[in-house]
Design a protein around this motif. Structure first.
Motif, PDB file in Angstrom:
ATOM      1  N   ASP A 348       0.861  -1.179   0.000  1.00  0.00           N
ATOM      2  CA  ASP A 348       0.000   0.000   0.000  1.00  0.00           C
ATOM      3  C   ASP A 348       0.891   1.220   0.000  1.00  0.00           C
ATOM      4  O   ASP A 348       1.723   1.368   0.879  1.00  0.00           O
ATOM      5  CB  ASP A 348      -0.847   0.030   1.280  1.00  0.00           C
ATOM      6  N   VAL A 349       0.695   2.087  -0.972  1.00  0.00           N
ATOM      7  CA  VAL A 349       1.489   3.312  -0.930  1.00  0.00           C
ATOM      8  C   VAL A 349       0.619   4.535  -0.686  1.00  0.00           C
ATOM      9  O   VAL A 349       1.085   5.541  -0.171  1.00  0.00           O
ATOM     10  CB  VAL A 349       2.337   3.516  -2.200  1.00  0.00           C
ATOM     11  N   ALA A 350      -0.639   4.449  -1.062  1.00  0.00           N
ATOM     12  CA  ALA A 350      -1.574   5.533  -0.763  1.00  0.00           C
ATOM     13  C   ALA A 350      -2.934   4.880  -0.583  1.00  0.00           C
ATOM     14  O   ALA A 350      -3.718   4.811  -1.524  1.00  0.00           O
ATOM     15  CB  ALA A 350      -1.598   6.557  -1.885  1.00  0.00           C
ATOM     16  N   PRO A 351      -3.212   4.343   0.607  1.00  0.00           N
ATOM     17  CA  PRO A 351      -4.422   3.529   0.756  1.00  0.00           C
ATOM     18  C   PRO A 351      -5.723   4.310   0.605  1.00  0.00           C
ATOM     19  O   PRO A 351      -6.746   3.712   0.301  1.00  0.00           O
ATOM     20  CB  PRO A 351      -4.295   2.960   2.172  1.00  0.00           C
ATOM     21  N   PHE A 352      -5.649   5.609   0.830  1.00  0.00           N
ATOM     22  CA  PHE A 352      -6.900   6.362   0.804  1.00  0.00           C
ATOM     23  C   PHE A 352      -6.580   7.764   0.325  1.00  0.00           C
ATOM     24  O   PHE A 352      -6.154   8.624   1.094  1.00  0.00           O
ATOM     25  CB  PHE A 352      -7.483   6.396   2.221  1.00  0.00           C
ATOM     26  N   ALA A 353      -6.756   7.988  -0.955  1.00  0.00           N
ATOM     27  CA  ALA A 353      -6.298   9.263  -1.505  1.00  0.00           C
ATOM     28  C   ALA A 353      -7.157   9.694  -2.677  1.00  0.00           C
ATOM     29  O   ALA A 353      -7.931   8.913  -3.223  1.00  0.00           O
ATOM     30  CB  ALA A 353      -4.848   9.140  -1.950  1.00  0.00           C
ATOM     31  N   ARG A 354      -7.016  10.944  -3.051  1.00  0.00           N
ATOM     32  CA  ARG A 354      -7.666  11.477  -4.241  1.00  0.00           C
ATOM     33  C   ARG A 354      -6.841  11.095  -5.471  1.00  0.00           C
ATOM     34  O   ARG A 354      -5.611  10.938  -5.353  1.00  0.00           O
ATOM     35  CB  ARG A 354      -7.744  13.007  -4.161  1.00  0.00           C
ATOM     36  N   LEU A 355      -7.492  11.028  -6.611  1.00  0.00           N
ATOM     37  CA  LEU A 355      -6.760  10.668  -7.833  1.00  0.00           C
ATOM     38  C   LEU A 355      -5.623  11.644  -8.103  1.00  0.00           C
ATOM     39  O   LEU A 355      -4.554  11.255  -8.549  1.00  0.00           O
ATOM     40  CB  LEU A 355      -7.713  10.636  -9.031  1.00  0.00           C
ATOM     41  N   GLU A 356      -5.862  12.934  -7.808  1.00  0.00           N
ATOM     42  CA  GLU A 356      -4.804  13.908  -8.101  1.00  0.00           C
ATOM     43  C   GLU A 356      -3.618  13.760  -7.143  1.00  0.00           C
ATOM     44  O   GLU A 356      -2.517  14.182  -7.459  1.00  0.00           O
ATOM     45  CB  GLU A 356      -5.333  15.345  -8.135  1.00  0.00           C
ATOM     46  N   GLU A 357      -3.829  13.092  -6.007  1.00  0.00           N
ATOM     47  CA  GLU A 357      -2.686  12.797  -5.143  1.00  0.00           C
ATOM     48  C   GLU A 357      -1.966  11.547  -5.635  1.00  0.00           C
ATOM     49  O   GLU A 357      -0.770  11.393  -5.432  1.00  0.00           O
ATOM     50  CB  GLU A 357      -3.158  12.554  -3.699  1.00  0.00           C
ATOM     51  N   ILE A 358      -2.734  10.650  -6.244  1.00  0.00           N
ATOM     52  CA  ILE A 358      -2.175   9.373  -6.666  1.00  0.00           C
ATOM     53  C   ILE A 358      -1.313   9.515  -7.916  1.00  0.00           C
ATOM     54  O   ILE A 358      -0.249   8.906  -8.025  1.00  0.00           O
ATOM     55  CB  ILE A 358      -3.319   8.354  -6.881  1.00  0.00           C
ATOM     56  N   ALA A 359      -1.764  10.359  -8.838  1.00  0.00           N
ATOM     57  CA  ALA A 359      -1.062  10.477 -10.118  1.00  0.00           C
ATOM     58  C   ALA A 359       0.433  10.775  -9.946  1.00  0.00           C
ATOM     59  O   ALA A 359       1.264  10.116 -10.588  1.00  0.00           O
ATOM     60  CB  ALA A 359      -1.739  11.528 -10.992  1.00  0.00           C
ATOM     61  N   PRO A 360       0.830  11.756  -9.080  1.00  0.00           N
ATOM     62  CA  PRO A 360       2.274  12.001  -8.929  1.00  0.00           C
ATOM     63  C   PRO A 360       3.029  10.802  -8.364  1.00  0.00           C
ATOM     64  O   PRO A 360       4.184  10.564  -8.758  1.00  0.00           O
ATOM     65  CB  PRO A 360       2.340  13.170  -7.944  1.00  0.00           C
ATOM     66  N   ILE A 361       2.391  10.039  -7.467  1.00  0.00           N
ATOM     67  CA  ILE A 361       3.070   8.859  -6.909  1.00  0.00           C
ATOM     68  C   ILE A 361       3.317   7.847  -8.014  1.00  0.00           C
ATOM     69  O   ILE A 361       4.399   7.276  -8.136  1.00  0.00           O
ATOM     70  CB  ILE A 361       2.233   8.227  -5.782  1.00  0.00           C
ATOM     71  N   ALA A 362       2.287   7.638  -8.841  1.00  0.00           N
ATOM     72  CA  ALA A 362       2.431   6.700  -9.952  1.00  0.00           C
ATOM     73  C   ALA A 362       3.560   7.152 -10.867  1.00  0.00           C
ATOM     74  O   ALA A 362       4.371   6.349 -11.319  1.00  0.00           O
ATOM     75  CB  ALA A 362       1.122   6.600 -10.725  1.00  0.00           C
ATOM     76  N   ARG A 363       3.622   8.463 -11.100  1.00  0.00           N
ATOM     77  CA  ARG A 363       4.658   8.989 -11.979  1.00  0.00           C
ATOM     78  C   ARG A 363       6.041   8.733 -11.387  1.00  0.00           C
ATOM     79  O   ARG A 363       6.966   8.356 -12.094  1.00  0.00           O
ATOM     80  CB  ARG A 363       4.430  10.492 -12.192  1.00  0.00           C
ATOM     81  N   GLU A 364       6.175   8.937 -10.078  1.00  0.00           N
ATOM     82  CA  GLU A 364       7.455   8.664  -9.424  1.00  0.00           C
ATOM     83  C   GLU A 364       7.856   7.209  -9.603  1.00  0.00           C
ATOM     84  O   GLU A 364       9.030   6.882  -9.705  1.00  0.00           O
ATOM     85  CB  GLU A 364       7.376   8.972  -7.920  1.00  0.00           C
ATOM     86  N   GLY A 365       6.858   6.312  -9.615  1.00  0.00           N
ATOM     87  CA  GLY A 365       7.139   4.893  -9.766  1.00  0.00           C
ATOM     88  C   GLY A 365       7.414   4.510 -11.210  1.00  0.00           C
ATOM     89  O   GLY A 365       7.624   3.343 -11.516  1.00  0.00           O
TER      90      GLY A 365
END
Lengths: 528, 157
Positions: A348-365
């Motif tokens: 779990d890297v962002a278990p409960f988040a908004r899509l706009e918070e998730i997108a940068p994490i995905a990009r980092e990955g």
């Protein structure tokens, strides 16, 4: 033992002395419950038991001595060494085991603190090799500072081994400085404050606590002053239930409604409370950082975990949501990675988040969430028809059998008509469900990624990088072979990735595309 | 590559599967013989239990090995190996050599007697973590292993 000495490469070391305390307490706690019960049993037997209780107390003391001695011996016989090419751990009181894990194989070093070690300032160091579970090399326990230093030292050595090019760089001289530099915290990508945790907890509504209570009741019923099962049986057999029913009937309609509402509210409140508690315990101070070494995730109230996932080891992303939380725009992101997270293959890297918070994490990955331009495809319609016929068909067959039984059996047989109706209704429900599931089951492929999306009310999207796949299989069962569709199984390190019910030609086409991306890059040349 | 013909396995593989099938029949045969000799069932049916081993033998010694042999095959190209198998449950797997972690060539006692071997490719994937290609002539299996090994730059990770 407050200050751990700096890690010396090539020196044999012992783990922290306080480990003896932890292990003694742990084994004692395990033995305590049965001993306690035994004592309770003896004392409740009456005065005659006094002598026996004394004996028992002495026995308990002797046992405690045994635990202390055992823990101390185990500590004494456990030593580890951070060598130039491997980490070695030798342990065992009588039968010794010597284990060596070459740096080449170490995927990651993670730290974990359970409640007791945490109170005493200790950590468990785990050297993850991708073997998973029990096969991992563990060191329990070392002091927090030592754990951190171990991690940095080993990680630096692993890195060096990976680089392989740096031929004769002496690890002794090189890494003392680097370990310190690593202490600089990276950029925080995601964190959950108390308010967010609270909302998350509400969505984690769970009635598991009732099951737990039931289980506990079964285990500990001999401690209760009455027999709960007899009590329940009495309620039914002695017409208590009828009395209760009569009592409820005697209430006014308003009072009945209030009673029902009260029951519902009670269940909801308990469910939410248990959701809140589990969420707070697991995700307290959830924090995801991007450090030089990769993603670093810290969380936990009682058991604190600190996991680092190197970016290149992220194999795929999973974006999940729930039936209700989706309506409020909440999503959960997890990584599928080679190293495993507790029992779960996903981190779990962002278990409960908004899509706009998730997108940068995905990009980092190194991933991108599917954009508007991704061309989604649905599975074969034949696949849909077959699944529909199979799931609804069995219900209709059952309904038909009920009808037959109604005709064949004497009229005294009750409930057959109702059975037929229920089965037919279930059949219709399943048919509709399959139709919708098919509509929402999709897949897509673009230049770099393969996507799948499934489920109707709580969609789950998985994104895999094409070059990071390991093998491709087109599989067909007898029905699929006859009807001309197939499942595509993509070999993913640390997880599974499959696309179901594709037309065979399409499965072959996707396979060819994926294989071309895979074959173009050698495993060893994948970013590491 | 899907259109190219598959390479067939070594014919000895069928024989090995037949012998394995015969071994599964053996216990049933013994039971049926014992029942027959002891005369447990009444007169005309004394040897009726023999039907079971005979049926099993037809399926597992005569039919299945041939069907399996026909369904299996492989295709060895420059940078990947394709393994096809399955009569009822068909699976068509491709492993690129660049994703092979390590390789095994295995032989059971029966396989050794007939000079065949299994080539096993291990990948890092959870699904298909090992892909087995049985029924290769031992020399072929070894040469394939060497060729794939030449492709695998690093043997382990």
């Amino acid at each position: 033992m407050t200050k751990a000495p700096a890690i010396e490469v090539g020196e044999w070391q012992r783990v922290s002395r306080i480990t003896v305390v932890v292990n003694t307490l742990r084994s004692a706690a395990q033995a305590l419950i049965p001993i306690g019960f035994a004592l309770y049993g003896i004392s409740s037997e009456g005065g005659r038991g006094g002598f026996a209780a004394l004996l028992f107390g002495l026995g308990g003391l002797a046992l405690l001595g045994l635990f202390v001695g055992g823990s101390w011996l185990a500590w004494y016989r456990l030593r580890y060494r951070v060598g130039e090419n491997d980490v070695r751990v030798e342990q065992g009181i009588v039968s010794r085991s010597a284990r060596s894990v070459p740096y080449d194989r170490i995927q990651d070093v993670s730290l974990e603190q359970k409640l007791l070690p945490r109170l005493l300032g200790l950590v468990e160091v785990k050297f993850e090799t991708g073997a998973g579970g029990k096969d991992e090399l563990k060191l329990s326990y070392v002091s927090e500072a030592e754990g951190e230093r171990l991690r940095e030292t080993v990680r630096a050595l692993v890195e060096e081994e990976g680089a392989a090019a740096s031929t004769a760089a002496d690890p002794l001289t090189r890494h003392d400085g680097e370990g310190v530099a690593e202490q600089v915290p990276g950029e925080t990508l995601f964190r959950m404050d108390t308010k967010r945790l609270f909302v998350f907890g509400l969505f984690n509504f769970s009635l598991v606590v009732f099951a737990l209570l039931l289980g506990a009741m079964q285990q500990l019923e001999f401690l209760l002053p009455f027999d709960p099962w007899d009590y329940i049986a009495d309620v039914f057999s002695d017409d208590n239930i009828a009395e209760a029913g009569a009592l409820v009937n005697s209430y006014s309609t308003g009072a009945q409604i209030v009673a029902i509402l009260y029951a519902i509210v009670a269940v909801v409140v308990v469910g939410m409370a248990s959701g809140l508690v589990t969420t707070f315990v697991r995700d307290w101070e959830f924090r995801l950082d991007r450090t030089a070494k990769g993603f670093r995730r810290r969380r936990g109230l009682l058991t604190k975990t600190d996991v680092v996932m190197p970016v290149h080891r992220v194999q795929a992303l999973v974006l999940k949501t729930g039936m209700i939380r989706r309506l409020f725009g909440w999503y959960g992101l997890s990584f599928i990675s080679l190293a495993q997270d507790a029992k779960n293959a996903n981190h779990d890297v962002a278990p409960f988040a908004r899509l706009e918070e998730i997108a940068p994490i995905a990009r980092e990955g190194g991933f991108a969430l599917p954009g508007e331009d991704v061309a989604w495809h649905r599975p074969s319609t034949k696949y849909r028809t077959d699944k529909l016929v199979l799931s609804a068909g069995t219900c209709f067959v059952a309904a038909f059998l009920f009808l037959l039984a109604k005709i064949a059996l004497p009229p005294e047989a009750q409930g057959l008509g109702l059975g037929a109706v229920i089965m037919a209704a279930l059949g219709v429900i399943f048919a509709v469900q399959q139709l919708f599931l098919w509509r929402f089951q999709r897949h897509a492929i673009d230049e770099a990624y393969v996507y799948t999306r499934k489920r109707w009310l709580s969609p789950r999207t998985a994104i895999a990088s094409r070059v990071k796949l390991q093998s491709v299989e087109v599989a067909q069962g007898p029905l699929a072979g006859w009807r001309g569709y197939a499942d595509l199984n993509l070999g993913l390190a640390g997880g599974t990735f499959r696309i179901e019910g594709l037309p065979v030609e399409e499965a072959r086409r996707i396979r060819a595309k994926v294989l071309d991306s895979i074959a173009a890059v050698d495993f060893a040349n994948l970013p590491r | 590559m899907d259109s190219e013909p598959l390479t067939k396995l070594d014919p000895a593989y069928t024989t090995v599967m037949r012998i394995e099938g015969a071994l599964t029949v053996l216990p049933f045969l013994v039971i049926a013989l014992v029942l027959g000799v002891a005369g447990v069932l009444p007169q005309p049916y004394t040897w009726a239990p023999m039907i079971v081993p005979v049926l099993i033998a037809i399926v597992f010694v005569l039919l299945v090995p041939v069907k399996r042999f026909m369904a299996r095959g492989y295709q060895f190209s420059d940078d990947r190996l394709r393994v096809v198998k399955g009569v009822l449950f068909h699976a068509d797997t491709v492993v690129p050599f660049s994703r092979v972690q390590h390789l095994d060539v295995e032989q059971g006692p029966l396989e050794r007697a007939f000079g065949i071997a299994r080539l096993i490719l291990h990948t890092a994937g959870t699904h298909n973590s090992s892909v087995t290609l049985p029924g290769l002539a031992h020399a072929d299996a070894v040469s394939m292993r060497e060729e794939i090994r030449a492709h695998v730059k690093r043997e382990s990770l």
